[in-house]
Write a protein that holds these residues in place. Structure first.
Motif, PDB file in Angstrom:
ATOM      1  N   LEU A   1     -17.704 -60.486  11.407  1.00 13.95           N
ATOM      2  CA  LEU A   1     -16.676 -60.263  12.418  1.00 13.95           C
ATOM      3  C   LEU A   1     -17.332 -60.224  13.793  1.00 13.95           C
ATOM      4  CD1 LEU A   1     -14.513 -57.518  10.686  1.00 13.95           C
ATOM      5  CD2 LEU A   1     -13.995 -59.953  10.915  1.00 13.95           C
ATOM      6  N   MET A   2     -16.618 -60.679  14.794  1.00 20.06           N
ATOM      7  CA  MET A   2     -17.141 -60.688  16.162  1.00 20.06           C
ATOM      8  C   MET A   2     -17.277 -59.261  16.676  1.00 20.06           C
ATOM      9  SD  MET A   2     -15.009 -63.816  17.950  1.00 20.06           S
ATOM     10  CE  MET A   2     -13.417 -63.429  17.226  1.00 20.06           C
TER      11      MET A   2
ATOM     12  N   GLY B   1     -16.913 -56.276  19.397  1.00 23.30           N
ATOM     13  CA  GLY B   1     -15.746 -55.968  20.228  1.00 23.30           C
ATOM     14  C   GLY B   1     -15.667 -56.696  21.552  1.00 23.30           C
TER      15      GLY B   1
ATOM     16  N   TYR C   1     -15.112 -60.372  20.929  1.00 23.86           N
ATOM     17  CA  TYR C   1     -13.755 -60.551  20.413  1.00 23.86           C
ATOM     18  C   TYR C   1     -12.749 -60.549  21.571  1.00 23.86           C
ATOM     19  CZ  TYR C   1      -9.520 -59.971  17.658  1.00 23.86           C
ATOM     20  OH  TYR C   1      -8.273 -60.146  17.111  1.00 23.86           O
ATOM     21  N   ARG C   2     -12.900 -59.610  22.495  1.00 29.63           N
ATOM     22  CA  ARG C   2     -11.984 -59.542  23.643  1.00 29.63           C
ATOM     23  C   ARG C   2     -12.058 -60.819  24.478  1.00 29.63           C
ATOM     24  NH1 ARG C   2     -13.430 -54.371  22.875  1.00 29.63           N
ATOM     25  NH2 ARG C   2     -15.259 -54.386  24.232  1.00 29.63           N
TER      26      ARG C   2
ATOM     27  N   ALA D   1     -12.936 -63.782  23.367  1.00 30.05           N
ATOM     28  CA  ALA D   1     -12.407 -64.872  22.541  1.00 30.05           C
ATOM     29  C   ALA D   1     -10.885 -64.869  22.489  1.00 30.05           C
ATOM     30  CB  ALA D   1     -12.988 -64.796  21.132  1.00 30.05           C
ATOM     31  N   THR D   2     -10.262 -63.696  22.503  1.00 33.08           N
ATOM     32  CA  THR D   2      -8.795 -63.654  22.415  1.00 33.08           C
ATOM     33  C   THR D   2      -8.136 -64.336  23.613  1.00 33.08           C
ATOM     34  OG1 THR D   2      -8.727 -61.434  23.388  1.00 33.08           O
ATOM     35  CG2 THR D   2      -8.667 -61.580  20.977  1.00 33.08           C
TER      36      THR D   2
ATOM     37  N   VAL E   1     -20.506 -66.099  13.827  1.00 39.36           N
ATOM     38  CA  VAL E   1     -19.115 -65.659  13.961  1.00 39.36           C
ATOM     39  C   VAL E   1     -18.213 -66.888  14.064  1.00 39.36           C
ATOM     40  CG1 VAL E   1     -19.686 -63.434  15.028  1.00 39.36           C
ATOM     41  CG2 VAL E   1     -19.276 -65.422  16.488  1.00 39.36           C
TER      42      VAL E   1
ATOM     43  N   PRO F   1     -14.914 -67.586  15.867  1.00 39.64           N
ATOM     44  CA  PRO F   1     -13.847 -67.137  16.760  1.00 39.64           C
ATOM     45  C   PRO F   1     -12.473 -67.700  16.413  1.00 39.64           C
ATOM     46  CG  PRO F   1     -15.747 -67.889  18.025  1.00 39.64           C
ATOM     47  CD  PRO F   1     -15.997 -68.253  16.590  1.00 39.64           C
TER      48      PRO F   1
ATOM     49  N   GLU G   1     -11.122 -66.193  12.933  1.00 33.69           N
ATOM     50  CA  GLU G   1     -10.956 -64.733  13.014  1.00 33.69           C
ATOM     51  C   GLU G   1      -9.724 -64.349  13.827  1.00 33.69           C
ATOM     52  OE1 GLU G   1     -13.245 -60.680  14.463  1.00 33.69           O
ATOM     53  OE2 GLU G   1     -14.456 -62.428  13.947  1.00 33.69           O
ATOM     54  N   ILE G   2      -9.431 -65.111  14.871  1.00 31.42           N
ATOM     55  CA  ILE G   2      -8.271 -64.795  15.711  1.00 31.42           C
ATOM     56  C   ILE G   2      -6.995 -65.437  15.175  1.00 31.42           C
ATOM     57  CG2 ILE G   2      -7.254 -65.184  18.003  1.00 31.42           C
ATOM     58  CD1 ILE G   2     -10.131 -64.673  19.089  1.00 31.42           C
TER      59      ILE G   2
ATOM     60  N   PRO H   1      -7.093 -64.440  10.370  1.00 35.49           N
ATOM     61  CA  PRO H   1      -8.169 -63.531   9.960  1.00 35.49           C
ATOM     62  C   PRO H   1      -8.317 -63.328   8.448  1.00 35.49           C
ATOM     63  CG  PRO H   1      -6.443 -62.349  11.151  1.00 35.49           C
ATOM     64  CD  PRO H   1      -6.093 -63.798  11.194  1.00 35.49           C
TER      65      PRO H   1
END
Length: 161
Positions: A25-26, A28, A31-32, A34-35, A85, A87, A90-91, A94
């Motif tokens: 998992l990415m 935090g 991840y932010r 990537a979103t 990872v 991206p 996962e987004i 998931p």
């Protein structure tokens, strides 16, 4: 035939040059980032943009053959700590369970060089054209690969029946 052998056969690669890798998992902060970037079915561009946003870090753009419900070409990222990872999945999806076979890893400069030459983020076929023909823009090389891969895929289907 396992995923590693299948990938080596389909792309006519030396099995010693490819590897299976786990994907985590990415973290935090990544991840932010990537979103705000990730779009469905745009893995190559998603990873290229994330690489550009993190140019000062030692990330790698990674081309993989992924095995989920169906096998597919895909791009993921290797972070500077060596963690892989995904991206896009996962987004976007998931719960999607995938096995990853790495065919190519490019650092930031290599990715930029290839992307500039072809006008987009590269996929596995693009990198194979570089290795086999020394050229990305040669239409004849691309056509030869398409024909060769189609023949090989039909042969593999016959063997599996």
């Amino acid at each position: 035939m396992n995923e590693l052998s299948f990938t080596a056969t389909v792309f006519n690669l030396d099995p010693k040059q490819i590897k299976s890798v786990p994907v985590s998992l990415m973290p935090g902060d990544f991840y932010r980032e990537a979103t705000g970037v990730v779009e469905p079915r745009q893995c190559y561009d998603n990873c290229r943009i994330l690489m550009m946003m993190n140019a000062i870090k030692d990330y790698r753009y990674v081309l993989v053959y992924s095995f989920g419900l169906i096998p597919f070409e895909h791009a993921i990222i290797k972070l500077d700590d060596g963690t892989y990872v995904d991206p896009t999945l996962e987004i976007v999806n998931p719960e999607h369970q995938v096995k990853y076979i790495v065919t190519h890893e490019l650092d930031y400069d290599e990715l930029c060089d290839v992307a500039i030459k072809i006008g987009r983020a590269p996929n596995i076929s693009d990198m194979l054209n570089v290795e086999r023909y020394g050229d990305l823009s040669n239409e004849k090389c691309i056509q030869q690969d398409i024909v060769a891969n189609s023949i090989l895929a039909s042969e593999l289907l016959e063997v599996s029946r």
